[in-house]
Design a protein around this motif. Sequence first.
Motif, PDB file in Angstrom:
ATOM      1  N   TRP A   1      37.586  18.936  23.152  1.00  6.56           N
ATOM      2  CA  TRP A   1      36.937  19.995  23.921  1.00  6.56           C
ATOM      3  C   TRP A   1      37.327  21.350  23.339  1.00  6.56           C
ATOM      4  N   ASN A   2      36.357  22.240  23.235  1.00 12.22           N
ATOM      5  CA  ASN A   2      36.631  23.586  22.715  1.00 12.22           C
ATOM      6  C   ASN A   2      37.162  24.490  23.823  1.00 12.22           C
ATOM      7  N   VAL A   3      38.142  25.300  23.466  1.00  8.58           N
ATOM      8  CA  VAL A   3      38.670  26.289  24.413  1.00  8.58           C
ATOM      9  C   VAL A   3      37.836  27.566  24.286  1.00  8.58           C
ATOM     10  N   LEU A   4      37.296  28.034  25.415  1.00  5.46           N
ATOM     11  CA  LEU A   4      36.560  29.304  25.447  1.00  5.46           C
ATOM     12  C   LEU A   4      37.348  30.270  26.316  1.00  5.46           C
ATOM     13  N   HIS A   5      37.729  31.399  25.755  1.00  3.56           N
ATOM     14  CA  HIS A   5      38.415  32.413  26.569  1.00  3.56           C
ATOM     15  C   HIS A   5      37.341  33.268  27.228  1.00  3.56           C
ATOM     16  N   THR A   6      37.250  33.169  28.554  1.00  2.00           N
ATOM     17  CA  THR A   6      36.167  33.829  29.291  1.00  2.00           C
ATOM     18  C   THR A   6      36.749  34.694  30.413  1.00  2.00           C
ATOM     19  N   PRO A   7      37.352  35.847  30.059  1.00  2.00           N
ATOM     20  CA  PRO A   7      37.964  36.699  31.081  1.00  2.00           C
ATOM     21  C   PRO A   7      36.935  37.274  32.048  1.00  2.00           C
ATOM     22  N   GLY A   8      37.398  37.602  33.245  1.00  2.00           N
ATOM     23  CA  GLY A   8      36.524  38.200  34.263  1.00  2.00           C
ATOM     24  C   GLY A   8      37.102  37.898  35.633  1.00  2.00           C
ATOM     25  N   HIS A   9      36.925  36.654  36.082  1.00  2.00           N
ATOM     26  CA  HIS A   9      37.545  36.237  37.346  1.00  2.00           C
ATOM     27  C   HIS A   9      39.062  36.401  37.234  1.00  2.00           C
ATOM     28  N   SER A  10      39.570  36.144  36.040  1.00  2.00           N
ATOM     29  CA  SER A  10      40.979  36.376  35.723  1.00  2.00           C
ATOM     30  C   SER A  10      41.046  36.663  34.220  1.00  2.00           C
ATOM     31  N   GLY A  11      42.009  37.484  33.819  1.00  2.00           N
ATOM     32  CA  GLY A  11      42.033  37.939  32.426  1.00  2.00           C
ATOM     33  C   GLY A  11      42.293  36.849  31.403  1.00  2.00           C
TER      34      GLY A  11
END
Length: 334
Positions: free
Chosen positions: A173-183
Amino acid sequence: MGTEQKECRMPKLVTGGLYQLVLPTPFPVGPVNCYISTRSPITLVDTGTKWEPSLQELKSQLAELDLSLERIERLVITHPHADHYGLASQIVSASGAQVFSHPVNESALCPTAQHKQMRDEFCHQLMLESGVPADQVADFMAARVETRPYAEPVCMDCELNEGDTVKLGDAEWNVLHTPGHSGGLICLYQPECRVLLSNDHLLRNISSNAIVEPDHAGGPRPHRLVQYLYHLERIASLHASIAWTGHGGEITDVNATVRKRLRLHERRADHILTLLQEQSLSAYQLSHTIFGTRHGFDTFLALSETICHLDLLLEQSKIFPTYQAGITFWTAAV
Ligand SMILES: [Zn+2]
Ligand SMILES: [Zn+2]
């Protein structure tokens, strides 16, 4: 608080060797969804809350899969909210599991006294600038940390960064860093099956909120809603066929749900702009006008959501600030 939640559920198959576990929480949001890979290394994605009914439910659902807490080898923490990592420390004590998360989460998962003080000072200052009346600041500060008893600090062993992969079940599985709800929030994506583990970045029935936070490295306060909207669009670009969420059911119309969320935030920003065309208001006054009287942690979330929308409007040059007695008032520029 939510003790009526249905318990004794069965693990639900996500993809080969990966199951969803639904665990009760004491929070109004209801149960939290965690995910367990039954293949080696046995990996739990999010843990549930440090709360006895949650621990018992986790144990009984693991037993359904012929597993136990002691056999967990890895914990992946998607973001440092109590419902997602509260039990991590207890699981590490029982199993010796290694803890994986995004580096931005480290100071929230395992805060030093200095980090706690920095966060408290940041929030106190933000409340004052936002126009929270002096006699309510203490209540707001208390509301902000209402969830703290439901999580125990845990130290990270390994970083998960954008572009890394994690083995869950039969797949990488690829890790996607998707900040917003939490940094430091990460989503996990399996590109061949087009399956997304979206945790709180995208939920089926409720709009996830961007939450104000200090910058983890002491920089200027990040504009979390601006980041959140960018990373929602990024999720749409994956064309995932299904998203398994952090709360509630899975999403089979991922891009339609993303569009719905984008429209909702656009409408809310428009509403705020209309209010600011009539008069200058502080974030606190706006929050009260939009969300009405809230209680407990909700008071903090409502103010946070309002501040995040003001960040967005400011970046779009649609509003400008003026300052009176330490309070920031916002006025429409268009
Ligand atoms: Zn969350
Ligand atoms: Zn959550």
